[in-house]
Design a protein around this motif. Structure first.
Motif, PDB file in Angstrom:
ATOM      1  N   TYR A  72      10.527   2.495   5.106  1.00 33.87           N
ATOM      2  CA  TYR A  72      11.619   2.200   6.038  1.00 33.87           C
ATOM      3  C   TYR A  72      11.145   2.293   7.488  1.00 33.87           C
ATOM      4  CZ  TYR A  72      16.036   2.515   8.509  1.00 33.87           C
ATOM      5  OH  TYR A  72      17.061   2.316   9.393  1.00 33.87           O
ATOM      6  N   LYS A  73      10.451   3.385   7.820  1.00 31.48           N
ATOM      7  CA  LYS A  73       9.944   3.556   9.192  1.00 31.48           C
ATOM      8  C   LYS A  73       8.944   2.450   9.553  1.00 31.48           C
ATOM      9  CE  LYS A  73      10.513   8.546   9.270  1.00 31.48           C
ATOM     10  NZ  LYS A  73       9.846   9.853   9.252  1.00 31.48           N
ATOM     11  N   THR A  74       8.141   2.064   8.609  1.00 25.72           N
ATOM     12  CA  THR A  74       7.151   1.012   8.855  1.00 25.72           C
ATOM     13  C   THR A  74       7.840  -0.329   9.072  1.00 25.72           C
ATOM     14  OG1 THR A  74       5.552   2.228   7.501  1.00 25.72           O
ATOM     15  CG2 THR A  74       5.069  -0.093   7.949  1.00 25.72           C
ATOM     16  N   VAL A  75       8.866  -0.624   8.297  1.00 30.17           N
ATOM     17  CA  VAL A  75       9.612  -1.879   8.485  1.00 30.17           C
ATOM     18  C   VAL A  75      10.225  -1.925   9.882  1.00 30.17           C
ATOM     19  CG1 VAL A  75      11.665  -3.189   7.760  1.00 30.17           C
ATOM     20  CG2 VAL A  75      10.078  -2.306   6.046  1.00 30.17           C
TER      21      VAL A  75
ATOM     22  N   ASP B 108       0.833  -1.210   0.000  1.00 32.40           N
ATOM     23  CA  ASP B 108       0.000   0.000   0.000  1.00 32.40           C
ATOM     24  C   ASP B 108       0.863   1.253   0.000  1.00 32.40           C
ATOM     25  OD1 ASP B 108      -2.319  -1.514   0.008  1.00 32.40           O
ATOM     26  OD2 ASP B 108      -2.695  -1.261   2.164  1.00 32.40           O
ATOM     27  N   ILE B 109       1.930   1.227   0.767  1.00 33.05           N
ATOM     28  CA  ILE B 109       2.836   2.379   0.806  1.00 33.05           C
ATOM     29  C   ILE B 109       3.501   2.564  -0.551  1.00 33.05           C
ATOM     30  CG2 ILE B 109       5.022   3.237   1.769  1.00 33.05           C
ATOM     31  CD1 ILE B 109       4.145   1.809   4.436  1.00 33.05           C
ATOM     32  N   ILE B 110       4.023   1.495  -1.109  1.00 31.90           N
ATOM     33  CA  ILE B 110       4.746   1.565  -2.382  1.00 31.90           C
ATOM     34  C   ILE B 110       3.823   1.979  -3.529  1.00 31.90           C
ATOM     35  CG2 ILE B 110       5.970   0.134  -4.094  1.00 31.90           C
ATOM     36  CD1 ILE B 110       7.067  -1.452  -1.590  1.00 31.90           C
ATOM     37  N   ASP B 111       2.596   1.507  -3.499  1.00 30.54           N
ATOM     38  CA  ASP B 111       1.652   1.784  -4.590  1.00 30.54           C
ATOM     39  C   ASP B 111       0.924   3.125  -4.464  1.00 30.54           C
ATOM     40  OD1 ASP B 111       2.331  -0.672  -5.653  1.00 30.54           O
ATOM     41  OD2 ASP B 111       0.556  -1.705  -4.864  1.00 30.54           O
ATOM     42  N   ASP B 112       1.169   3.860  -3.405  1.00 26.59           N
ATOM     43  CA  ASP B 112       0.480   5.140  -3.178  1.00 26.59           C
ATOM     44  C   ASP B 112       0.940   6.164  -4.213  1.00 26.59           C
ATOM     45  OD1 ASP B 112      -0.652   7.491  -2.265  1.00 26.59           O
ATOM     46  OD2 ASP B 112      -0.033   7.205  -0.182  1.00 26.59           O
ATOM     47  N   THR B 113       0.053   6.507  -5.109  1.00 24.91           N
ATOM     48  CA  THR B 113       0.389   7.456  -6.180  1.00 24.91           C
ATOM     49  C   THR B 113       0.365   8.904  -5.713  1.00 24.91           C
ATOM     50  OG1 THR B 113      -1.919   7.475  -6.910  1.00 24.91           O
ATOM     51  CG2 THR B 113      -0.432   5.903  -8.004  1.00 24.91           C
TER      52      THR B 113
END
Length: 105
Positions: A48-51, A31-36
């Motif tokens: 990174y912070k989420t990981v 979801d983070i990566i796909d956020d346009t």
């Protein structure tokens, strides 16, 4: 002391919960990566912070595997909504009741 049947079931619950936790994390990362609506660098920093956050949470839920910690781990796993209820129903009443997170609300 935890009986052998509860220990075996707990181990299965913990394994399935870890799989579910990791799947949930991957969905969150996607979801983070796909956020346009965010720039690439902003997504990278958030990812990174989420990981880091999820890794700490994973450690608190799953690190250590001992009978002495099993009831506390199961309580946390159940509280996080990660436990397989079909497996939970196979535990002895005593262990099941002692790890019910609703009991502590």
């Amino acid at each position: 002391m935890m009986n052998e049947s509860d220990w075996k079931i707990f181990t299965k619950i913990k394994d399935k919960a870890l799989e579910k936790y990791c799947s949930n994390c991957f969905a969150e990362f996607r979801d983070i990566i796909d956020d346009t609506n965010k720039e690439t660098h902003e997504k990278y920093l958030l990812h990174y912070k989420t990981v880091i956050k999820r890794d700490k949470e994973m450690g608190s839920l799953f690190d250590g595997h001992s009978r002495s910690k099993a009831w506390l781990q199961l309580l946390a796993i159940r509280g996080a909504g990660l436990a397989d209820e079909k497996l939970i129903s196979q535990l002895t009443d005593e262990f099941c009741k002692s790890t019910d997170p609703d009991k502590f609300k």
